[in-house]
Design a protein around this motif. Structure first.
Motif, PDB file in Angstrom:
ATOM      1  N   ASN A  55       0.799  -1.219   0.000  1.00 59.64           N
ATOM      2  CA  ASN A  55       0.000   0.000   0.000  1.00 59.64           C
ATOM      3  C   ASN A  55       0.835   1.273   0.000  1.00 59.64           C
ATOM      4  OD1 ASN A  55       0.885   0.093   2.620  1.00 59.64           O
ATOM      5  ND2 ASN A  55      -1.056  -0.603   3.486  1.00 59.64           N
ATOM      6  N   THR A  56       2.146   1.139   0.065  1.00 56.11           N
ATOM      7  CA  THR A  56       2.994   2.309  -0.072  1.00 56.11           C
ATOM      8  C   THR A  56       4.387   1.888  -0.524  1.00 56.11           C
ATOM      9  OG1 THR A  56       3.782   4.331   1.004  1.00 56.11           O
ATOM     10  CG2 THR A  56       3.766   2.322   2.329  1.00 56.11           C
ATOM     11  N   THR A  65       1.162   5.554  -3.069  1.00 56.46           N
ATOM     12  CA  THR A  65       0.266   4.789  -2.218  1.00 56.46           C
ATOM     13  C   THR A  65      -0.752   4.070  -3.083  1.00 56.46           C
ATOM     14  OG1 THR A  65      -1.310   6.606  -1.948  1.00 56.46           O
ATOM     15  CG2 THR A  65       0.495   6.468  -0.348  1.00 56.46           C
ATOM     16  N   ASP A  67      -4.584   2.016  -2.707  1.00 57.14           N
ATOM     17  CA  ASP A  67      -5.740   1.507  -1.985  1.00 57.14           C
ATOM     18  C   ASP A  67      -6.479   0.587  -2.949  1.00 57.14           C
ATOM     19  OD1 ASP A  67      -8.207   0.998  -0.794  1.00 57.14           O
ATOM     20  OD2 ASP A  67      -8.260   2.963   0.178  1.00 57.14           O
ATOM     21  N   SER A  73      -4.759   5.286  -6.457  1.00 56.99           N
ATOM     22  CA  SER A  73      -3.350   5.425  -6.126  1.00 56.99           C
ATOM     23  C   SER A  73      -2.997   6.898  -6.156  1.00 56.99           C
ATOM     24  CB  SER A  73      -2.485   4.655  -7.124  1.00 56.99           C
ATOM     25  OG  SER A  73      -1.109   4.848  -6.860  1.00 56.99           O
TER      26      SER A  73
END
Lengths: 114, 117
Positions: A55-56, A65, A67, A73
């Motif tokens: 996620n990062t 990032t 999601d 992103s």
């Protein structure tokens, strides 16, 4: 239909400021998401690659990032420099077996002013 | 290690003329691609070659042909150029097609800017 949409289309900020670029995608099945930097007159160069479980991810002053639930992103640029002026392209790959399932966003053109 | 190289960098053609865009990579990659990039649009896949000896159509193949000459080289030919083919053309390569994200990372050449009058 597989799509990648980026916002804003263009952005101007002052040197030293931070900014965040957005990418929304409707790609299935999701494989990975990449951010590329493309300088004027050059080919794209990879900044980050993220898979479903990540996620990062950071690369110097660039932090991406992801999601996967909301299919969004972002690319955050910290303490911008004049050399950050470029287009930033979000690219999403669908599945694992076909080269034709790599979908490119149209990019965000970022200009850094002194 | 030059990565992905393309020739020529610039080209102007008249409608109906033919030409071949050359691409070579020295990274021992299996897969190679040709894209076109038009203003306000994302890169669009013209043709790709998953491995030496194979080629497949992408999203916008009409008006183009390709040849995977060997593992290093992948050429794009316009048999009868049209103004709609005015664009910037990028060649790219990856270690392989399929599999995880790292082996699918695409490396791009510097592009060929083509104008068809």
């Amino acid at each position: 239909k597989n799509q990648v949409e980026q916002s804003p289309q263009s952005l101007i900020i002052l040197e030293g400021k931070n900014c965040t670029l957005q990418c929304n995608y409707t790609v299935s099945p999701f494989s990975n998401l990449r951010w590329y930097k493309q300088d004027t007159g050059r080919g794209p160069v990879s900044l980050t690659i993220m898979t479903f479980s990540e996620n990062t991810k950071s690369n110097g002053r660039y932090t991406a990032t992801l999601d996967a639930d909301t299919k969004q992103s972002s690319l955050h640029i910290t303490a911008s420099q004049l050399s950050d002026s470029a287009s930033y392209i979000c690219v999403v790959s669908a599945g694992y077996s076909s080269a034709s399932k790599i979908i490119f966003g149209s990019g965000t053109r970022l200009s850094i002013r002194p | 290690n030059a990565g992905v190289t393309q020739t020529p960098k610039f080209q102007v053609l008249k409608t109906g003329q033919s030409m071949t865009l050359q691409c070579a990579q020295d990274m021992n990659h299996n897969s190679m691609y040709w894209y076109r990039q038009d203003p306000g649009m994302g890169l669009r896949l013209i043709y790709y070659s998953a491995s030496e000896g194979t080629t497949d159509k992408g999203e916008v193949p009409n008006g183009y042909n390709v040849s995977r000459l060997n593992k290093r080289e992948f050429s794009l030919r316009l048999e009868s150029a049209a103004p709609s083919q005015t664009s910037v053309y990028f060649c790219a390569s990856t270690r392989q097609t399929g599999g995880g994200a790292e082996v699918n990372e695409q490396f791009f050449g510097p592009g060929t800017r083509l104008t068809v009058l």
